[in-house]
Design a protein around this motif. Structure first.
Motif, short mmCIF file in Angstrom:
data_model
loop_
_atom_site.label_atom_id
_atom_site.label_comp_id
_atom_site.label_asym_id
_atom_site.label_seq_id
_atom_site.Cartn_x
_atom_site.Cartn_y
_atom_site.Cartn_z
N THR A 114 0.84 -1.20 0.00
CA THR A 114 0.00 0.00 0.00
C THR A 114 0.87 1.25 0.00
OG1 THR A 114 -1.72 -1.18 1.24
CG2 THR A 114 -1.85 1.22 1.20
N LEU A 115 1.94 1.24 0.81
CA LEU A 115 2.84 2.39 0.88
C LEU A 115 3.55 2.63 -0.45
CD1 LEU A 115 4.43 1.86 4.41
CD2 LEU A 115 2.83 3.67 3.73
N ILE A 116 3.92 1.55 -1.14
CA ILE A 116 4.54 1.69 -2.46
C ILE A 116 3.59 2.40 -3.41
CG2 ILE A 116 5.30 0.41 -4.51
CD1 ILE A 116 6.47 -1.69 -2.58
N GLY A 117 2.33 1.98 -3.39
CA GLY A 117 1.33 2.60 -4.25
C GLY A 117 1.14 4.07 -3.93
N ILE A 118 1.07 4.40 -2.65
CA ILE A 118 0.91 5.81 -2.23
C ILE A 118 2.10 6.63 -2.68
CG2 ILE A 118 0.80 7.36 -0.23
CD1 ILE A 118 -0.62 5.10 1.29
N ASP A 119 3.30 6.13 -2.39
CA ASP A 119 4.53 6.88 -2.68
C ASP A 119 4.70 7.14 -4.17
OD1 ASP A 119 7.06 8.06 -1.85
OD2 ASP A 119 8.00 6.33 -2.80
N TYR B 139 -3.43 -4.24 -3.08
CA TYR B 139 -2.99 -3.23 -2.12
C TYR B 139 -2.32 -2.03 -2.79
CZ TYR B 139 -3.86 -6.97 1.23
OH TYR B 139 -4.45 -7.96 1.98
N GLN B 140 -1.47 -2.29 -3.76
CA GLN B 140 -0.74 -1.20 -4.40
C GLN B 140 -1.70 -0.27 -5.15
OE1 GLN B 140 3.00 -2.38 -6.05
NE2 GLN B 140 3.11 -0.65 -7.44
N GLU B 141 -2.67 -0.85 -5.83
CA GLU B 141 -3.66 -0.04 -6.54
C GLU B 141 -4.50 0.78 -5.56
OE1 GLU B 141 -6.00 -2.34 -9.24
OE2 GLU B 141 -4.24 -3.20 -10.25
N ALA B 142 -4.82 0.18 -4.42
CA ALA B 142 -5.58 0.91 -3.40
C ALA B 142 -4.77 2.10 -2.89
CB ALA B 142 -5.94 -0.02 -2.24
N GLY B 143 -3.45 1.89 -2.72
CA GLY B 143 -2.58 2.98 -2.29
C GLY B 143 -2.53 4.10 -3.31
N GLU B 144 -2.47 3.74 -4.59
CA GLU B 144 -2.46 4.74 -5.64
C GLU B 144 -3.75 5.56 -5.64
OE1 GLU B 144 -1.76 2.57 -9.20
OE2 GLU B 144 0.37 2.21 -8.77
N THR B 145 -4.88 4.86 -5.48
CA THR B 145 -6.17 5.55 -5.43
C THR B 145 -6.24 6.50 -4.23
OG1 THR B 145 -7.30 3.69 -6.49
CG2 THR B 145 -8.67 5.20 -5.23
N ALA B 146 -5.76 6.03 -3.08
CA ALA B 146 -5.76 6.87 -1.87
C ALA B 146 -4.92 8.13 -2.08
CB ALA B 146 -5.23 6.08 -0.69
N ALA B 147 -3.76 7.99 -2.73
CA ALA B 147 -2.89 9.14 -2.99
C ALA B 147 -3.59 10.16 -3.89
CB ALA B 147 -1.58 8.68 -3.62
N LYS B 148 -4.23 9.68 -4.95
CA LYS B 148 -4.96 10.58 -5.85
C LYS B 148 -6.05 11.33 -5.08
CE LYS B 148 -4.45 7.61 -9.93
NZ LYS B 148 -5.20 6.72 -10.86
N HIS B 149 -6.78 10.61 -4.23
CA HIS B 149 -7.90 11.21 -3.52
C HIS B 149 -7.45 12.24 -2.48
CE1 HIS B 149 -11.14 7.96 -4.53
NE2 HIS B 149 -10.54 8.44 -5.60
N ILE B 150 -6.36 11.94 -1.76
CA ILE B 150 -5.92 12.89 -0.73
C ILE B 150 -5.43 14.18 -1.39
CG2 ILE B 150 -3.52 12.13 -0.51
CD1 ILE B 150 -5.86 13.19 2.37
N VAL B 151 -4.79 14.08 -2.55
CA VAL B 151 -4.34 15.27 -3.25
C VAL B 151 -5.55 16.09 -3.72
CG1 VAL B 151 -3.16 16.13 -5.31
CG2 VAL B 151 -2.09 14.35 -3.91
N GLU B 152 -6.59 15.41 -4.18
CA GLU B 152 -7.81 16.11 -4.56
C GLU B 152 -8.40 16.84 -3.36
OE1 GLU B 152 -9.56 15.96 -7.97
OE2 GLU B 152 -7.38 15.89 -8.06
N LEU B 153 -8.42 16.19 -2.21
CA LEU B 153 -8.97 16.80 -1.00
C LEU B 153 -8.12 18.00 -0.56
CD1 LEU B 153 -9.92 13.59 1.02
CD2 LEU B 153 -11.49 15.18 -0.10
N VAL B 154 -6.80 17.85 -0.65
CA VAL B 154 -5.90 18.95 -0.29
C VAL B 154 -6.19 20.18 -1.14
CG1 VAL B 154 -3.49 19.71 -0.44
CG2 VAL B 154 -4.05 17.51 0.64
#
Length: 333
Positions: A77-82, A289-304
């Motif tokens: 998950t962290l790899i996907g986020i990063d 997990y990695q795809e979920a991390g990527e989705t989370a990263a996209k969403h948090i940037v949208e929220l920011v």
């Protein structure tokens, strides 16, 4: 050795504070600015983007809180986020809490004090303390792995994965089943996976006997619990709430001299890489997990950036059929 602000100040013949002001976008005279720029070129100085971001009013750093680093699910998950954050010109700062809820709450406040642009929490449990912290820090927060009606979340489809696994083993003919789960404080793994599995069991027409047990997430605890269950009641199959628990059951089976899958079948949830390498390989419900991390990263940037994001996103899964379940024998029919 890399150059420092002191080196730049010395070459340009100005004060360190003047160089610092220039680097942080402050006002300096044209003559001084040219001296500093020339000094930077001579010294081949590269500003630290992390330090600059912390000094700015708005950072490009996403604080990510993880309960444990020695977990396949967490690391993927962290790899996907990063990787996704880098593509979006953001950076990730990790806080490992070693499964301490107290440290988890502290990390939320700490990240807010460090002016993180947003916070991603790989959650195992959401308490009132968490909600209080989220409301107090006034920073965009996103959950991975657990959901809450008031917080943006990316979750795995635990209920339907449990339901699909239940139907899978019923189709193979198993009717005497040991389900080895975890505490129901973990809603995703401890409740939803089990409830999905139970729903599949309720739909079977023939008599079906399922014994539900609990253990911890680690392999040694799962191994000890499995040996206890095998001694009391040797079921033909263990359905395990995680791949790590399944690995513990496999170790217990070998210790008891049982053959997999002839004497005992085993399934897991997760899709960890090791489950394909071991022999016999493990039948499991694979989460991405990695795809979920990527989705989370996209969403948090949208929220920011104060853009709209759906409150709940559900990641996909897939049942992977391998050698730990006997697909040729029909049990209890």
């Amino acid at each position: 050795m890399s150059s420092t602000i002191s080196d730049i100040a010395k070459i340009a013949g100005v004060a360190k504070s003047t160089v610092s002001r220039y680097l942080n976008g402050g006002s300096v005279g044209d003559k001084t600015r040219k001296k500093i720029e020339q000094a930077i070129k001579e010294a081949k100085y590269t500003p630290n983007p992390f330090a600059q971001s912390l000094k700015a009013k708005k950072t490009n750093i996403i604080g990510t809180i993880v309960p444990r680093l020695d977990s396949y699910a967490s690391s993927q998950t962290l790899i996907g986020i990063d990787e996704q954050l880098k593509r979006l010109n953001y950076q990730m700062l990790i806080s490992n809490t070693s499964q301490s809820l107290e440290r988890e709450i502290e990390s939320i406040y700490s990240f807010a004090n460090q002016k993180m642009a947003g916070i991603i929490l790989l959650a195992t449990e959401i308490t009132e303390q968490h909600i209080e912290a989220f409301e107090a820090v006034k920073v965009p927060v996103l959950l991975i792995g657990q959901e809450h009606p008031e917080i943006h979340s990316v979750i795995h489809d635990d209920f339907h994965a449990g339901y699909a696994m239940g139907h899978y083993i019923l189709e193979k003919g198993y009717r005497d089943i040991a389900y080895l789960g975890v505490t129901e404080r973990d809603i995703a793994v401890g409740v939803k996976r089990k409830h999905g599995f139970k729903k599949a069991m309720e739909e079977v027409q023939q008599d079906c006997h399922v014994h539900y047990y609990e253990t911890e997430f680690n392999i040694p605890a799962a191994q000890a619990k499995a040996r206890e269950i095998i001694h009391d009641h040797q079921p033909p199959i263990f359905v395990c709430a995680t791949d790590n628990i399944a690995l513990g059951v496999l170790k217990a089976a070998y210790a008891e001299g049982l053959s997999i899958p002839k004497d005992l079948a085993v399934t897991g949830f997760g899709g960890y890489e090791v489950t394909e390498i071991i022999h016999p390989s493990l039948t499991t419900a694979k989460f991405f997990y990695q795809e979920a991390g990527e989705t989370a990263a996209k969403h948090i940037v949208e929220l920011v950036n104060e853009r709209s994001v759906e409150k709940l996103t559900i990641s996909k899964f897939k049942i992977i059929e391998r050698e730990s379940v006997d697909i040729n024998l029909k049990h209890g029919i």
